[in-house]
Design a protein around this motif. Sequence first.
Motif, PDB file in Angstrom:
ATOM      1  N   SER A   1       0.833  -1.200   0.000  1.00 30.75           N
ATOM      2  CA  SER A   1       0.000   0.000   0.000  1.00 30.75           C
ATOM      3  C   SER A   1       0.862   1.242   0.000  1.00 30.75           C
ATOM      4  O   SER A   1       2.035   1.227   0.386  1.00 30.75           O
ATOM      5  CB  SER A   1      -0.931   0.014   1.215  1.00 30.75           C
ATOM      6  N   ILE A   2       0.232   2.330  -0.447  1.00 26.66           N
ATOM      7  CA  ILE A   2       0.854   3.647  -0.445  1.00 26.66           C
ATOM      8  C   ILE A   2      -0.146   4.616   0.179  1.00 26.66           C
ATOM      9  O   ILE A   2      -1.356   4.493  -0.011  1.00 26.66           O
ATOM     10  CB  ILE A   2       1.232   4.089  -1.879  1.00 26.66           C
ATOM     11  N   GLU A   3       0.370   5.587   0.932  1.00 26.70           N
ATOM     12  CA  GLU A   3      -0.487   6.557   1.600  1.00 26.70           C
ATOM     13  C   GLU A   3       0.146   7.937   1.480  1.00 26.70           C
ATOM     14  O   GLU A   3       1.349   8.094   1.687  1.00 26.70           O
ATOM     15  CB  GLU A   3      -0.639   6.175   3.081  1.00 26.70           C
ATOM     16  N   THR A   4      -0.651   8.919   1.091  1.00 25.66           N
ATOM     17  CA  THR A   4      -0.150  10.280   0.966  1.00 25.66           C
ATOM     18  C   THR A   4      -1.296  11.260   1.146  1.00 25.66           C
ATOM     19  O   THR A   4      -2.440  10.949   0.787  1.00 25.66           O
ATOM     20  CB  THR A   4       0.549  10.485  -0.400  1.00 25.66           C
TER      21      THR A   4
ATOM     22  N   VAL B   1       4.885  10.774   1.869  1.00 26.94           N
ATOM     23  CA  VAL B   1       4.341   9.519   1.369  1.00 26.94           C
ATOM     24  C   VAL B   1       4.773   8.400   2.308  1.00 26.94           C
ATOM     25  O   VAL B   1       5.888   8.417   2.842  1.00 26.94           O
ATOM     26  CB  VAL B   1       4.812   9.228  -0.077  1.00 26.94           C
ATOM     27  N   GLU B   2       3.876   7.448   2.546  1.00 25.45           N
ATOM     28  CA  GLU B   2       4.185   6.317   3.409  1.00 25.45           C
ATOM     29  C   GLU B   2       3.907   5.019   2.657  1.00 25.45           C
ATOM     30  O   GLU B   2       2.883   4.874   1.987  1.00 25.45           O
ATOM     31  CB  GLU B   2       3.359   6.376   4.691  1.00 25.45           C
ATOM     32  N   PHE B   3       4.839   4.089   2.761  1.00 31.34           N
ATOM     33  CA  PHE B   3       4.718   2.784   2.117  1.00 31.34           C
ATOM     34  C   PHE B   3       4.703   1.696   3.178  1.00 31.34           C
ATOM     35  O   PHE B   3       5.415   1.792   4.186  1.00 31.34           O
ATOM     36  CB  PHE B   3       5.905   2.521   1.182  1.00 31.34           C
TER      37      PHE B   3
ATOM     38  N   GLU C   1      13.166  15.741   3.076  1.00 26.79           N
ATOM     39  CA  GLU C   1      13.403  16.333   4.397  1.00 26.79           C
ATOM     40  C   GLU C   1      13.807  15.264   5.402  1.00 26.79           C
ATOM     41  O   GLU C   1      14.736  15.451   6.190  1.00 26.79           O
ATOM     42  CB  GLU C   1      12.136  17.043   4.876  1.00 26.79           C
ATOM     43  N   SER C   2      13.108  14.116   5.351  1.00 30.83           N
ATOM     44  CA  SER C   2      13.414  13.052   6.302  1.00 30.83           C
ATOM     45  C   SER C   2      12.845  11.727   5.816  1.00 30.83           C
ATOM     46  O   SER C   2      11.901  11.693   5.014  1.00 30.83           O
ATOM     47  CB  SER C   2      12.825  13.380   7.679  1.00 30.83           C
ATOM     48  N   MET C   3      13.437  10.630   6.296  1.00 27.53           N
ATOM     49  CA  MET C   3      12.929   9.271   6.094  1.00 27.53           C
ATOM     50  C   MET C   3      12.941   8.588   7.451  1.00 27.53           C
ATOM     51  O   MET C   3      13.958   8.638   8.148  1.00 27.53           O
ATOM     52  CB  MET C   3      13.798   8.491   5.103  1.00 27.53           C
ATOM     53  N   GLU C   4      11.857   7.948   7.787  1.00 28.30           N
ATOM     54  CA  GLU C   4      11.810   7.289   9.086  1.00 28.30           C
ATOM     55  C   GLU C   4      10.932   6.049   9.028  1.00 28.30           C
ATOM     56  O   GLU C   4       9.949   5.988   8.280  1.00 28.30           O
ATOM     57  CB  GLU C   4      11.262   8.259  10.138  1.00 28.30           C
ATOM     58  N   GLN C   5      11.305   5.066   9.798  1.00 29.90           N
ATOM     59  CA  GLN C   5      10.492   3.862   9.934  1.00 29.90           C
ATOM     60  C   GLN C   5       9.311   4.175  10.840  1.00 29.90           C
ATOM     61  O   GLN C   5       9.463   4.765  11.912  1.00 29.90           O
ATOM     62  CB  GLN C   5      11.325   2.713  10.504  1.00 29.90           C
TER      63      GLN C   5
ATOM     64  N   SER D   1       6.746  -0.495   7.558  1.00 30.83           N
ATOM     65  CA  SER D   1       6.354   0.764   6.924  1.00 30.83           C
ATOM     66  C   SER D   1       7.394   1.852   7.154  1.00 30.83           C
ATOM     67  O   SER D   1       8.139   1.828   8.145  1.00 30.83           O
ATOM     68  CB  SER D   1       4.993   1.225   7.448  1.00 30.83           C
ATOM     69  N   LEU D   2       7.430   2.808   6.224  1.00 29.27           N
ATOM     70  CA  LEU D   2       8.318   3.958   6.335  1.00 29.27           C
ATOM     71  C   LEU D   2       7.634   5.164   5.732  1.00 29.27           C
ATOM     72  O   LEU D   2       6.765   5.033   4.859  1.00 29.27           O
ATOM     73  CB  LEU D   2       9.651   3.716   5.632  1.00 29.27           C
ATOM     74  N   ARG D   3       8.027   6.331   6.199  1.00 31.86           N
ATOM     75  CA  ARG D   3       7.484   7.580   5.688  1.00 31.86           C
ATOM     76  C   ARG D   3       8.623   8.446   5.184  1.00 31.86           C
ATOM     77  O   ARG D   3       9.663   8.592   5.837  1.00 31.86           O
ATOM     78  CB  ARG D   3       6.699   8.331   6.761  1.00 31.86           C
TER      79      ARG D   3
END
Length: 592
Positions: free
Chosen positions: A98-101, A108-110, A152-156, A161-163
């Motif tokens: 899934s993808i969420e935005t 965006v979150e996967f 700007e940032s990547m985080e679990q 999932s990650l955003r």
Amino acid sequence: MGFAAALTGSLAGAEPSHGIAMYGDPALPPDFVSLPYANPEAPKGGKIVFGNTGGFDSLNPFVSKGTSPWQMRFWSYESLMGRSWDEPFTLYGLLAESIETPPDRSWVEFTLRPEARFSDGSLVTVEDVIWSYEILGEEGHLRYQGFADQVESMEQTGPRSLRITFNREDRELALIAGMRPILKKAQWEGKDFANAPLSEIPIGTGPYVVSDYQAGRQVRLERNPDYWGKDVPFRRGTMNFDEMDIEFFGDGAVLFEAFKAGTLTVEREYNAEKWNSQYDFPAIQRGDVIKTEIRHGRPTGMTGFVMNTRRPPLDDWRVREALLLAFNFEFINDTMTGGEQARIHSYFDNSELGMRPGPAEGRVREILMPYADSLLPGALEGYDMPVSDGTARNRSNLRKAAALLQEAGWGVENGRRVNADGQPLHFTVLLRQGDTQNSSIMDLYVRALERLGISVRVDLVDNAQYTARESEQDFDITSFRRDLSLSPGNEQRLYWGSGTADRPGTRNLMGVESPALDAAIDAMLVSETREDFISAARALDRILTSGRYVIPLWQYDVDRIAHAKELKFPDYTPVYGDRPGFLPEVWWYAQD
């Protein structure tokens, strides 16, 4: 409120989805069975053999060093999302379920599929994903580095999932994030990713793995029997061959003879005259080889000879216009293709994104007007490619070219075109050894330039030298090809953005630095409606075309594929035609 401040208020309306479209909603529902141009019942098995010209000295397609087979990126590696070639720009879940935005797409979150695996059987983790984005942004090919600057940032955010949060307004970034290749972090611990030897092949998640290779000559890929994604809807009916081989040849003529002899089982043909006159060899007469034509609706892109504007006098548009006038397309086209193929008139020709005839109007004009003083003649008024009378001498256009050169300070002295200091007008053309078509075209073109008093040296170099000199912008004129999609976006910055003009390895080969171009690209990236997007693309097309950066050749509005009779494909073909997502992905092998 600025974009950064808006991030905290962008949660409303965000929810997981099976896909994402640049504009509107994905065409396929959440429960789709397969892509519309794939046959979910296609049998598995058989073999397909392709031919490439040149060679290779790397099997890592993600770095600038070396040359790798272009097919590697598509057959052995996957991204979080996969692209449908039957929509302008829509992605569906592949490694990600899934993808969420949010509506403003500021992040965006996967969520990864629990079954996603690398080819060695190990689990794909969020750590692998984040590392892949970071290493490609830092040490990967230039085409991957621009994205990192916009994060700007990547985080679990969960076990799977990650955003990714962006630092600027750009609606395409959420989609680009879904298309980055995912590699295995553990493979590269203590190793040099950017300078790995040929034997260090990245581990991917794709259906095919390299089973054997001969340096510079052959690569063999076999379908992984334990491929993790065979039941994912995006993959049903795709990647059907047990084996896909790539054979390398010194030039196109030798490659064609190998195809005629049966060494290769498929060949794309780009010359209509050759298609009509030379594809009558015994295998075709027997019915062992089939000729297939596939229509498409994608833009022509730009094929031709690019001029390096970093070097004088090619920084003068009048000189570039003179070179366009001297290029006798009608005569060359008749000689090379029998006049069967129409000329490319602009970068997005053959699509709704292409510039329209006459003066710029409406929203297109609004985008261009702030830069009116810097635009070249034709951008606002309208611009057409020069047309000759079709005769070999091309007298009328050569007279116009001579007048422009004179105006630009290049007079004639003892039959030579020289400037006020007596320096001759000379160009170096860089071509690959084995590029027989462009070499033949250049032979005709050089004669015309000599009639104008211009001297030309054509450097035919091997693949390694060509790659190095192109990367270092060591040429005046060289062959050029840019494929363009129905949804151009951030890649346009790589192709002609000011920020990449002087970077080693840039794809902005003409070296253009234009605030108007940058603004048109920006307008595309923030467009919220298809109508505004089309206007921005048409403005971009006008600036590029009137810039006279490339001498265009002919367009390829039909994909011509000759193939062994055992190679089959679905009746329905996508709007993009023969793209990497069609041949070989949805073809299969079946004996009658």
